[in-house]
Design a protein around this motif. Structure first.
Motif, PDB file in Angstrom:
ATOM      1  N   TYR A  89       0.804  -1.213   0.000  1.00 16.41           N
ATOM      2  CA  TYR A  89       0.000   0.000   0.000  1.00 16.41           C
ATOM      3  C   TYR A  89       0.838   1.266   0.000  1.00 16.41           C
ATOM      4  O   TYR A  89       1.816   1.387   0.738  1.00 16.41           O
ATOM      5  CB  TYR A  89      -0.927   0.002   1.214  1.00 16.41           C
ATOM      6  N   LEU A  92      -1.864   3.473   3.817  1.00 22.71           N
ATOM      7  CA  LEU A  92      -2.526   2.449   4.627  1.00 22.71           C
ATOM      8  C   LEU A  92      -3.922   2.885   5.069  1.00 22.71           C
ATOM      9  O   LEU A  92      -4.864   2.093   5.045  1.00 22.71           O
ATOM     10  CB  LEU A  92      -1.676   2.132   5.854  1.00 22.71           C
ATOM     11  N   SER A  95      -6.219   2.660   2.131  1.00 19.64           N
ATOM     12  CA  SER A  95      -6.072   1.387   1.393  1.00 19.64           C
ATOM     13  C   SER A  95      -5.773   1.611  -0.090  1.00 19.64           C
ATOM     14  O   SER A  95      -6.305   0.911  -0.969  1.00 19.64           O
ATOM     15  CB  SER A  95      -7.332   0.529   1.549  1.00 19.64           C
ATOM     16  N   LYS A  97      -3.365   1.137  -3.061  1.00 19.51           N
ATOM     17  CA  LYS A  97      -2.281   0.210  -3.376  1.00 19.51           C
ATOM     18  C   LYS A  97      -1.181   0.872  -4.210  1.00 19.51           C
ATOM     19  O   LYS A  97      -1.427   1.823  -4.941  1.00 19.51           O
ATOM     20  CB  LYS A  97      -2.836  -1.005  -4.119  1.00 19.51           C
TER      21      LYS A  97
END
Length: 488
Positions: A89, A92, A95, A97
């Protein structure tokens, strides 16, 4: 008419066969690349290990072990990206990527980029490698003292870390803080958070990694061109190499900030975005794919004389076989007929790695938004070296040998390893190594050679043990050799 149709049909059949052959060849090539990639990514091992006693690691496994949120790896071959892969990621909390467009802080990977641009200015006759930089600097001069009486600070010495300037790299700046000028930073004047740059050695006398040296290089390039540093790099390196997702601009441009990763500490705490005043030394924003274009361009300039960034003559001065005092932008390893080049980058929450083989025309770029990556990067390098036959960085496998009956007390003692206390003891006919508060069993793998498998340290003792041991050699997990003095 009938004959014409037969000929057209035959041509059509042949064309279809060629298309099918090309398709099969392309598929076979892609399968081969995938096999190479998977062999690297899923076969990570330490540099020194015992046969049959090491468990192969994956990139995901080591990322999880060392709390690395995201990573992208790119491998190039013969001037093109051969394979690449993204992990984890970039952000984080949201989320998001990592992908091929994710921008990372490259930190000191900007130094070789800066060096190549400076050498390009040398080729244009704007700068000289061995001229006193005070002849070209405006508004600030290298301080004169006892170190500059006989030798002067030159561009060669600035980009080669032999200028004699100190090493420091201080705090960065928050977006709401006032930024210092280059001159204020060099003089240590407010609002700069850094001390004044300082000459601590005779120029050209020794290697001292120096961020201030690159700040002076930045000012020198601006002074002789009348342009902003980031615009110089755009013109001389980024555009010629087709690096569309890279910049030295501070604060960072919005289009790159929108796709930038967030940096994280070792315990996965995010770092706020901060501004880096040392542009040339550590402000590069880029992607592994762009850096792959950079390394490929340099290799092409060296191999084929393409003159995209540098002439073949000039790039040969970069990829040289000289001593450490003759390096220009990269750390170099000379091995047999090959020259390998390397640079690393570390900033708050970001670590990066660039490595290449000149003769094999291959390079490896890894960028992460994590802080604890040393072992991860090392094991990836060893896996690449094994897969592509870079024999100077292949992992070494050892088998235990029987030395029963040998007096192990001759190997014992207290040693000093750069301030770390090393103790080797004999306990029930087994040798143990203690480094500070950590303890490791030593396994004999040669007559006077022992391996600590848990931390991949190889220790060699003198061949002649009849005389008192004064020094031993420790080969660390990077295969760097350290001479360790015995205290008692």
């Amino acid at each position: 008419m009938k004959k014409t149709l037969i000929i057209l049909l035959a041509i059509s059949i042949i064309s279809c066969e060629k298309l099918e052959i090309n398709k099969l060849q392309k598929t076979a090539h892609q399968d081969s690349l995938r096999t190479h990639m998977n062999s690297v990514l899923n076969n990570l091992k330490p540099f020194h290990y015992l046969k049959g006693k090491v468990q192969k690691q994956t990139i995901e496994g080591l990322m999880q072990k060392y709390n690395v949120p995201g990573l992208r790896i790119v491998f190039t071959n013969k001037g093109k990206i051969s394979w690449s892969k993204s992990y984890g990621y970039a952000n984080l909390k949201d989320s998001i990527k990592v992908d091929k467009n994710t921008v990372f802080q490259g930190a000191s990977l900007g130094k070789p980029v800066t060096s190549m641009a400076a050498l390009n200015l040398v080729e244009k006759g704007v700068l000289e490698l061995d001229e006193d930089v005070n002849n070209k600097l405006k508004g600030w001069k290298v301080p004169t003292n006892e170190f500059t009486k006989k030798e002067k600070v030159t561009l060669r010495r600035l980009i080669g870390h032999t200028s004699g300037f100190n090493r420091y790299y201080g705090a960065n700046y928050m977006p709401n803080e006032k930024l210092p000028t280059i001159v204020q930073t060099l003089n240590g004047e407010k609002p700069s958070k850094h001390p004044a740059v300082k000459l601590i050695a005779v120029p050209g006398e020794k290697y001292t990694y120096s961020n201030p040296g690159y700040l002076i290089t930045e000012k020198l390039m601006e002074d002789v061109t009348g342009k902003k540093f980031e615009n110089i790099i755009d013109e001389l390196v980024f555009k010629p190499s087709d690096m569309k997702n890279s910049s030295f601009q501070q604060p960072a441009p919005k289009h790159l900030m929108d796709v930038s990763a967030i940096g994280y500490s070792e315990n996965l705490q995010p770092y706020y975005y901060n501004i880096i005043s040392f542009k040339a030394a550590g402000a590069i924003l880029t992607t592994p794919d762009d850096l792959a274009k950079f390394t490929s361009t340099l290799i092409e300039d060296h191999k084929n004389g393409t003159n995209i960034i540098l002439s073949k003559e000039m790039i040969s001065k970069v990829f040289n076989r000289g001593s450490r005092l003759e390096k220009l932008g990269f750390t170099l390893f000379n091995w047999k007929d090959d020259i390998a080049f390397r640079h690393t980058g570390h900033n708050y929450g970001f670590t990066s790695f660039m490595f290449g083989s000149v003769n094999k025309e291959q390079s490896l770029i890894i960028m992460t938004n994590g802080s604890n990556t040393h072992e991860l990067f090392s094991q990836i390098l060893y896996a690449v070296a094994t897969e592509y036959n870079w024999d100077y960085f292949k992992s070494n496998e050892y088998e235990p040998i029987d030395i029963s009956g040998k007096d192990l007390n001759v190997f014992t003692g207290h040693f000093d390893w750069h301030g770390k206390k090393i103790i080797i003891t004999n306990e029930l006919d087994n040798l143990f190594l203690q480094i500070d508060n950590s303890r490791f069993k030593l396994v004999p793998v040669g007559t006077n050679t022992f391996l600590a498998p848990e931390n991949s340290l190889l220790i060699t003792f003198p061949e002649n043990l009849e005389n008192e041991i004064k020094t031993i050699h420790i080969w660390d997990r990077n295969n760097d050799n350290h001479t360790i003095n015995k205290m008692y």
